[in-house]
Design a protein around this motif. Structure first.
Motif, mmCIF file in Angstrom:
data_model
loop_
_atom_site.group_PDB
_atom_site.id
_atom_site.type_symbol
_atom_site.label_atom_id
_atom_site.label_comp_id
_atom_site.label_asym_id
_atom_site.label_seq_id
_atom_site.Cartn_x
_atom_site.Cartn_y
_atom_site.Cartn_z
ATOM 1 N N ASP A 143 -8.232 5.258 -2.184
ATOM 2 C CA ASP A 143 -6.407 5.010 -2.598
ATOM 3 C C ASP A 143 -6.345 5.964 -3.615
ATOM 4 O OD1 ASP A 143 -5.042 3.413 -4.372
ATOM 5 O OD2 ASP A 143 -7.353 2.957 -5.563
ATOM 6 N N PRO A 144 -6.192 7.527 -3.932
ATOM 7 C CA PRO A 144 -5.931 8.304 -4.095
ATOM 8 C C PRO A 144 -4.477 8.166 -5.454
ATOM 9 C CG PRO A 144 -4.892 8.666 -2.287
ATOM 10 C CD PRO A 144 -5.885 7.946 -1.863
ATOM 11 N N GLY A 145 -3.508 7.229 -4.731
ATOM 12 C CA GLY A 145 -2.636 6.970 -5.963
ATOM 13 C C GLY A 145 -2.370 5.825 -6.624
ATOM 14 N N ASN A 146 -3.957 4.918 -6.683
ATOM 15 C CA ASN A 146 -3.743 3.986 -7.652
ATOM 16 C C ASN A 146 -3.026 3.109 -7.085
ATOM 17 O OD1 ASN A 146 -5.357 3.166 -10.235
ATOM 18 N ND2 ASN A 146 -2.891 3.469 -10.928
ATOM 19 N N ILE A 147 -3.608 2.609 -5.805
ATOM 20 C CA ILE A 147 -3.140 1.506 -5.255
ATOM 21 C C ILE A 147 -4.109 0.388 -5.974
ATOM 22 C CG2 ILE A 147 -2.549 0.137 -2.398
ATOM 23 C CD1 ILE A 147 -2.649 3.094 -1.941
ATOM 24 N N VAL A 148 -3.427 -0.371 -6.593
ATOM 25 C CA VAL A 148 -3.461 -1.772 -7.037
ATOM 26 C C VAL A 148 -3.654 -3.251 -6.467
ATOM 27 C CG1 VAL A 148 -3.951 -3.180 -9.380
ATOM 28 C CG2 VAL A 148 -3.034 -0.510 -9.207
ATOM 29 N N GLY A 149 -5.205 -4.340 -6.131
ATOM 30 C CA GLY A 149 -4.886 -5.171 -5.460
ATOM 31 C C GLY A 149 -5.946 -5.174 -4.544
ATOM 32 N N PRO A 326 -0.693 -10.850 -10.991
ATOM 33 C CA PRO A 326 -1.892 -10.692 -12.224
ATOM 34 C C PRO A 326 -2.313 -9.080 -12.557
ATOM 35 C CG PRO A 326 -2.180 -12.593 -11.258
ATOM 36 C CD PRO A 326 -1.552 -12.096 -10.036
ATOM 37 N N LEU A 327 -3.219 -8.500 -11.481
ATOM 38 C CA LEU A 327 -3.783 -7.463 -11.516
ATOM 39 C C LEU A 327 -2.664 -6.803 -12.111
ATOM 40 C CD1 LEU A 327 -6.037 -7.945 -8.636
ATOM 41 C CD2 LEU A 327 -6.574 -8.494 -11.016
ATOM 42 N N LEU A 328 -1.698 -6.228 -10.849
ATOM 43 C CA LEU A 328 -0.918 -5.295 -10.882
ATOM 44 C C LEU A 328 -0.094 -5.401 -12.440
ATOM 45 C CD1 LEU A 328 0.948 -5.895 -7.358
ATOM 46 C CD2 LEU A 328 0.810 -3.422 -8.441
ATOM 47 N N ALA A 329 0.499 -6.750 -12.732
ATOM 48 C CA ALA A 329 0.644 -7.223 -14.351
ATOM 49 C C ALA A 329 0.475 -6.543 -14.995
ATOM 50 C CB ALA A 329 0.935 -8.620 -14.563
ATOM 51 N N MET A 330 -1.194 -6.381 -15.414
ATOM 52 C CA MET A 330 -2.023 -6.107 -16.249
ATOM 53 C C MET A 330 -1.936 -4.258 -16.100
ATOM 54 S SD MET A 330 -2.794 -8.589 -18.153
ATOM 55 C CE MET A 330 -4.005 -7.765 -19.220
ATOM 56 N N HIS A 331 -2.091 -4.270 -15.001
ATOM 57 C CA HIS A 331 -2.042 -2.510 -14.833
ATOM 58 C C HIS A 331 -0.946 -1.402 -15.831
ATOM 59 C CE1 HIS A 331 -2.722 1.580 -12.849
ATOM 60 N NE2 HIS A 331 -1.158 1.603 -12.448
ATOM 61 N N PHE A 332 0.431 -2.324 -15.219
ATOM 62 C CA PHE A 332 1.658 -1.633 -16.000
ATOM 63 C C PHE A 332 1.124 -2.061 -17.072
ATOM 64 C CE2 PHE A 332 3.746 -2.894 -11.504
ATOM 65 C CZ PHE A 332 3.231 -0.923 -11.283
ATOM 66 N N LEU A 333 1.298 -3.798 -17.850
ATOM 67 C CA LEU A 333 0.813 -3.710 -19.299
ATOM 68 C C LEU A 333 -0.684 -2.378 -20.119
ATOM 69 C CD1 LEU A 333 1.570 -5.913 -21.473
ATOM 70 C CD2 LEU A 333 -0.692 -6.879 -20.882
ATOM 71 N N TYR A 334 -0.808 -2.414 -19.498
ATOM 72 C CA TYR A 334 -1.744 -1.524 -20.164
ATOM 73 C C TYR A 334 -0.903 -0.204 -20.347
ATOM 74 C CZ TYR A 334 -5.003 -5.497 -20.099
ATOM 75 O OH TYR A 334 -5.895 -6.105 -20.894
ATOM 76 N N LYS A 335 -0.562 0.576 -19.419
ATOM 77 C CA LYS A 335 -0.046 1.302 -19.036
ATOM 78 C C LYS A 335 0.985 2.013 -19.665
ATOM 79 C CE LYS A 335 3.029 3.265 -15.541
ATOM 80 N NZ LYS A 335 3.869 4.313 -14.794
ATOM 81 N N PHE A 336 2.478 1.174 -20.129
ATOM 82 C CA PHE A 336 3.321 1.282 -21.172
ATOM 83 C C PHE A 336 2.841 0.582 -22.693
ATOM 84 C CE2 PHE A 336 5.419 0.339 -16.968
ATOM 85 C CZ PHE A 336 5.982 1.743 -16.379
#
Length: 454
Positions: A143-149, A326-336
């Motif tokens: 998972d080097p590309g930070n694949i969330v799921g 939900p996991l992806l949404a939270m990942h992007f939420l914290y990122k932005f």
């Protein structure tokens, strides 16, 4: 990760004096507070507002604590709920634990125990969230590309990547636009024996035929107007590593011939030079087209297709892995939030419900853009439905209206009849294209053909 705001607690108790005492006490411990006098109101509030913890009595007039607990847990299973009960009603407390309550306390309350239990519940949720985040960021060692799921579809995909990566086989990654095909290509490269070599990416759709040939194979000085010096191509840059050919289905028939020769012989020719050059590269290609259908239509060479399709990997669309939203949404939420220097806490239940029910035709890329937009616009701690794009809001209203009509209708069609109408409608919209119809229905072409046969 952005900092989080103070914790919000909902106190549910129909004894006004007891509720007032609890609210004053808990507020003194530094928590934000809301209080209601019945389970039905607690259910309504839990759907409207994101509480961090609920403290709820068992016996109330309109809706009891157990029933309210079950409804809230069905809507938001992650929220910790502590039940308050009398000594004579411990059976209800046991039932509450089975229904998902974090713990129960007997009345009259021991306030020191109450505070300790609340702190443990909140710490448990925090640790669970952090642990889950680590697990999702590391679905496997590949998972080097930070694949969330955490969905079954993603786990199967990563298992496939784990088997493919160590080999030297050519790989064809299939998937709709925005599903993360480039991340999969990176995962394959960085977990192969070539990981210390270069990974070179070429977007085949972004270049004309002449430019693409020069980009891939290089050119000699004077080979064409503007070629003022010799240039090495991407195949040479990728020597001892991997070349990722994105949107491979877009290349012209003439380029297909030249690429086939390069793949077969691992030899290239610079534009303007007849001399062949040996290259040692692994080829990973990706497409959002059905290349097999393109071969049947005469748009793509069959021999090239089979050279590319030695190992096939299919990246699922986001609508087929909704549990990852939900996991992806939270990942992007914290990122932005970090990028925009904002303090965030999460999504309101209504906003998350809208994200879950939307079909995401643009897949992960569309979700990322939607969350970035929401972070820029959000005035408070939580993303609400007001910050989401209009397309998601309209889709949500359409979904709810359709559901409402089905529920209100007395003449409900049998399930097989509804399925038949959906299939016929999809075929009509796609003008009989079974592959596209299957995509719109969210099923495979094979499944659609079987249903048509029946």
């Amino acid at each position: 990760m952005a900092a989080r705001h103070e914790t919000t607690v909902l106190v549910v108790d129909d004894d006004e004096s007891h509720r007032t005492i609890l609210q004053a006490l808990i507020k003194g411990w530094g928590y934000k507070l809301e209080g209601v006098d019945d389970g039905s109101r607690a259910v309504e509030l839990a759907k409207e507002k994101p509480f961090d913890l609920i403290l709820m009595d068992v016996r109330m007039a309109v809706m009891g604590g157990i029933e309210a607990l079950k409804e809230i847990k069905s809507y938001n299973p992650s929220i910790p709920i502590i039940i308050m009960t009398a000594y004579s009603n411990v059976e209800s407390a046991v039932e509450a634990i089975k229904a998902g309550a974090y713990d129960y306390l007997t009345k009259p309350l021991d306030f020191d125990m109450l505070r300790l239990t609340m702190e443990r519940a909140l710490e448990h949720v925090s640790l669970k969230a952090e642990n889950q985040e680590l697990k999702e960021r590391l679905v496997s060692s590949f998972d080097p590309g930070n694949i969330v799921g955490r969905s079954e579809a993603i786990r199967r995909l990563m298992d496939m990547v784990a088997m493919i990566a160590p080999s030297e086989a050519t790989v064809l990654i299939n998937g709709e636009s925005g599903t993360g095909k480039e991340l999969i290509a990176k995962s394959i490269h960085f977990n192969s024996s070539r990981k210390n070599g270069p990974l070179v990416t070429v977007n085949c759709a972004a270049l004309s035929e002449t430019l693409l040939e020069s980009e891939l194979f290089g050119h000699e000085k004077g080979a064409f107007t503007g070629a003022d010096k010799r240039r090495e191509g991407r195949f040479m840059h990728a020597n001892k590593g991997t070349i990722f050919l994105d949107e491979i289905g877009e290349i012209s028939p003439a380029m297909q011939v030249k690429l086939l020769r390069a793949i077969q012989s691992r030899e290239i020719q610079r534009v303007g030079n007849d001399q062949t050059i040996q290259v040692d590269v692994r080829i990973v290609a990706a497409t959002n087209r059905d290349l097999k259908a393109e071969v049947e239509a005469g748009n793509f060479r069959q021999d090239l297709y089979y050279r590319l399709n030695v190992m096939a990997v299919v990246v699922p669309p986001l609508r087929d892995r909704r549990e990852d939203i939900p996991l992806l949404a939270m990942h992007f939420l914290y990122k932005f939030a970090d990028t925009n220097r904002k303090v965030v806490k999460g999504f309101t239940p209504q906003a998350m419900d809208m994200l879950l029910k939307y079909d995401w035709p643009g897949n992960i890329r569309e979700l990322e853009n939607a969350v970035e937009r929401a972070v820029v616009l959000m005035p408070g701690d939580y993303v609400t439905e007001r910050e989401l794009p209009l397309s998601i809001d309209q889709s949500f209203e359409s979904h709810d209206n359709a559901t409402s009509k089905i529920v209100q209708s007395e003449d409900i069609l049998p399930l097989n009849a509804v399925e038949r109408e959906a299939i016929l409608a999809a075929l009509e919209i796609t003008k009989g294209n079974k592959t596209e119809a299957a995509k719109k229905l969210g099923i495979t072409r094979k499944t659609l053909l079987a249903k048509l046969q029946r």
